[in-house]
Design a protein around this motif. Structure first.
Motif, PDB file in Angstrom:
ATOM      1  N   ASN A  48     -49.040  -2.493 -36.227  1.00  0.00           N
ATOM      2  CA  ASN A  48     -49.025  -1.855 -34.923  1.00  0.00           C
ATOM      3  C   ASN A  48     -47.800  -0.965 -34.838  1.00  0.00           C
ATOM      4  OD1 ASN A  48     -51.324  -3.295 -33.979  1.00  0.00           O
ATOM      5  ND2 ASN A  48     -50.014  -5.063 -33.661  1.00  0.00           N
ATOM      6  N   LEU A  49     -48.003   0.313 -34.574  1.00  0.00           N
ATOM      7  CA  LEU A  49     -46.922   1.275 -34.453  1.00  0.00           C
ATOM      8  C   LEU A  49     -46.943   1.899 -33.077  1.00  0.00           C
ATOM      9  CD1 LEU A  49     -47.386   3.183 -37.837  1.00  0.00           C
ATOM     10  CD2 LEU A  49     -45.763   1.353 -37.362  1.00  0.00           C
ATOM     11  N   THR A  50     -45.765   2.242 -32.590  1.00  0.00           N
ATOM     12  CA  THR A  50     -45.717   3.028 -31.366  1.00  0.00           C
ATOM     13  C   THR A  50     -46.209   4.426 -31.697  1.00  0.00           C
ATOM     14  OG1 THR A  50     -43.475   3.826 -31.744  1.00  0.00           O
ATOM     15  CG2 THR A  50     -43.699   1.728 -30.561  1.00  0.00           C
ATOM     16  N   SER A  51     -46.525   5.199 -30.688  1.00  0.00           N
ATOM     17  CA  SER A  51     -46.990   6.562 -30.948  1.00  0.00           C
ATOM     18  C   SER A  51     -45.896   7.371 -31.647  1.00  0.00           C
ATOM     19  CB  SER A  51     -47.435   7.247 -29.664  1.00  0.00           C
ATOM     20  OG  SER A  51     -46.390   7.280 -28.718  1.00  0.00           O
ATOM     21  N   THR A  52     -44.639   7.121 -31.287  1.00  0.00           N
ATOM     22  CA  THR A  52     -43.527   7.825 -31.930  1.00  0.00           C
ATOM     23  C   THR A  52     -43.432   7.456 -33.411  1.00  0.00           C
ATOM     24  OG1 THR A  52     -42.312   7.831 -29.848  1.00  0.00           O
ATOM     25  CG2 THR A  52     -41.030   8.231 -31.843  1.00  0.00           C
ATOM     26  N   GLU A  53     -43.568   6.180 -33.720  1.00  0.00           N
ATOM     27  CA  GLU A  53     -43.515   5.737 -35.113  1.00  0.00           C
ATOM     28  C   GLU A  53     -44.680   6.312 -35.915  1.00  0.00           C
ATOM     29  OE1 GLU A  53     -41.411   1.385 -34.324  1.00  0.00           O
ATOM     30  OE2 GLU A  53     -43.595   1.578 -34.239  1.00  0.00           O
ATOM     31  N   SER A  54     -45.849   6.297 -35.317  1.00  0.00           N
ATOM     32  CA  SER A  54     -47.031   6.825 -35.988  1.00  0.00           C
ATOM     33  C   SER A  54     -46.879   8.323 -36.261  1.00  0.00           C
ATOM     34  CB  SER A  54     -48.263   6.562 -35.125  1.00  0.00           C
ATOM     35  OG  SER A  54     -49.405   7.116 -35.717  1.00  0.00           O
ATOM     36  N   GLU A  55     -46.399   9.051 -35.269  1.00  0.00           N
ATOM     37  CA  GLU A  55     -46.198  10.492 -35.445  1.00  0.00           C
ATOM     38  C   GLU A  55     -45.156  10.783 -36.522  1.00  0.00           C
ATOM     39  OE1 GLU A  55     -45.196  11.794 -31.526  1.00  0.00           O
ATOM     40  OE2 GLU A  55     -47.216  11.391 -30.757  1.00  0.00           O
ATOM     41  N   LYS A  56     -44.101   9.980 -36.554  1.00  0.00           N
ATOM     42  CA  LYS A  56     -43.053  10.171 -37.565  1.00  0.00           C
ATOM     43  C   LYS A  56     -43.612   9.932 -38.962  1.00  0.00           C
ATOM     44  CE  LYS A  56     -38.244   8.953 -38.438  1.00  0.00           C
ATOM     45  NZ  LYS A  56     -37.094   8.169 -37.940  1.00  0.00           N
ATOM     46  N   LEU A  57     -44.403   8.872 -39.127  1.00  0.00           N
ATOM     47  CA  LEU A  57     -45.021   8.575 -40.417  1.00  0.00           C
ATOM     48  C   LEU A  57     -45.978   9.701 -40.818  1.00  0.00           C
ATOM     49  CD1 LEU A  57     -45.515   6.677 -42.822  1.00  0.00           C
ATOM     50  CD2 LEU A  57     -47.215   5.488 -41.398  1.00  0.00           C
ATOM     51  N   GLU A  58     -46.787  10.161 -39.880  1.00  0.00           N
ATOM     52  CA  GLU A  58     -47.734  11.239 -40.175  1.00  0.00           C
ATOM     53  C   GLU A  58     -47.014  12.525 -40.577  1.00  0.00           C
ATOM     54  OE1 GLU A  58     -50.242  11.550 -36.736  1.00  0.00           O
ATOM     55  OE2 GLU A  58     -51.154   9.596 -37.094  1.00  0.00           O
ATOM     56  N   ARG A  59     -45.917  12.855 -39.880  1.00  0.00           N
ATOM     57  CA  ARG A  59     -45.149  14.063 -40.226  1.00  0.00           C
ATOM     58  C   ARG A  59     -44.552  13.930 -41.621  1.00  0.00           C
ATOM     59  NH1 ARG A  59     -42.924  13.551 -35.085  1.00  0.00           N
ATOM     60  NH2 ARG A  59     -40.921  12.981 -35.996  1.00  0.00           N
ATOM     61  N   TYR A  60     -43.988  12.760 -41.909  1.00  0.00           N
ATOM     62  CA  TYR A  60     -43.385  12.532 -43.222  1.00  0.00           C
ATOM     63  C   TYR A  60     -44.436  12.693 -44.324  1.00  0.00           C
ATOM     64  CZ  TYR A  60     -40.789  10.415 -47.040  1.00  0.00           C
ATOM     65  OH  TYR A  60     -40.170  10.188 -48.242  1.00  0.00           O
ATOM     66  N   CYS A  61     -45.599  12.106 -44.098  1.00  0.00           N
ATOM     67  CA  CYS A  61     -46.676  12.186 -45.087  1.00  0.00           C
ATOM     68  C   CYS A  61     -47.157  13.627 -45.267  1.00  0.00           C
ATOM     69  CB  CYS A  61     -47.832  11.276 -44.690  1.00  0.00           C
ATOM     70  SG  CYS A  61     -47.404   9.523 -44.794  1.00  0.00           S
ATOM     71  N   ALA A  62     -47.229  14.365 -44.182  1.00  0.00           N
ATOM     72  CA  ALA A  62     -47.663  15.765 -44.267  1.00  0.00           C
ATOM     73  C   ALA A  62     -46.643  16.599 -45.045  1.00  0.00           C
ATOM     74  CB  ALA A  62     -47.847  16.344 -42.864  1.00  0.00           C
ATOM     75  N   ILE A  63     -45.365  16.349 -44.805  1.00  0.00           N
ATOM     76  CA  ILE A  63     -44.306  17.107 -45.485  1.00  0.00           C
ATOM     77  C   ILE A  63     -44.259  16.782 -46.977  1.00  0.00           C
ATOM     78  CG2 ILE A  63     -41.790  17.340 -45.682  1.00  0.00           C
ATOM     79  CD1 ILE A  63     -41.720  16.970 -42.590  1.00  0.00           C
ATOM     80  N   THR A  64     -44.375  15.485 -47.302  1.00  0.00           N
ATOM     81  CA  THR A  64     -44.232  15.058 -48.696  1.00  0.00           C
ATOM     82  C   THR A  64     -45.546  15.093 -49.466  1.00  0.00           C
ATOM     83  OG1 THR A  64     -44.573  12.724 -48.128  1.00  0.00           O
ATOM     84  CG2 THR A  64     -42.287  13.540 -48.145  1.00  0.00           C
ATOM     85  N   GLY A  65     -46.671  15.139 -48.744  1.00  0.00           N
ATOM     86  CA  GLY A  65     -47.964  15.125 -49.403  1.00  0.00           C
ATOM     87  C   GLY A  65     -48.352  13.750 -49.925  1.00  0.00           C
TER      88      GLY A  65
END
Length: 66
Positions: free
Chosen positions: A13-30
């Motif tokens: 379970n992630l907060t929306s902020t945590e989820s967005e941070k993970l998604e951004r990191y994944c998008a940047i790093t591929g």
């Protein structure tokens, strides 16, 4: 790299902020979120926790929260 994994599926379970941070990191790093989370788990230091348990010291889940 072809590895056979013993898989245990988990839900987190992630907060929306945590989820967005993970998604951004994944998008940047591929990299997929699963790989990022596995890497973070592998980097956890547990030796001092294991030593405390062997000495009979109880560790509460709250003491592990960052």
């Amino acid at each position: 790299m072809n590895k056979k994994w013993a898989v245990k599926r988990m839900t987190i379970n992630l907060t929306s902020t945590e989820s967005e941070k993970l998604e951004r990191y994944c998008a940047i790093t591929g990299r997929p979120a699963t790989d990022v989370i596995r890497e973070l788990i592998r980097s956890l230091e547990v030796t001092h926790l294991e030593a405390s348990e062997q000495n009979g010291t109880k560790i509460s889940p709250e003491s592990c929260a960052a």
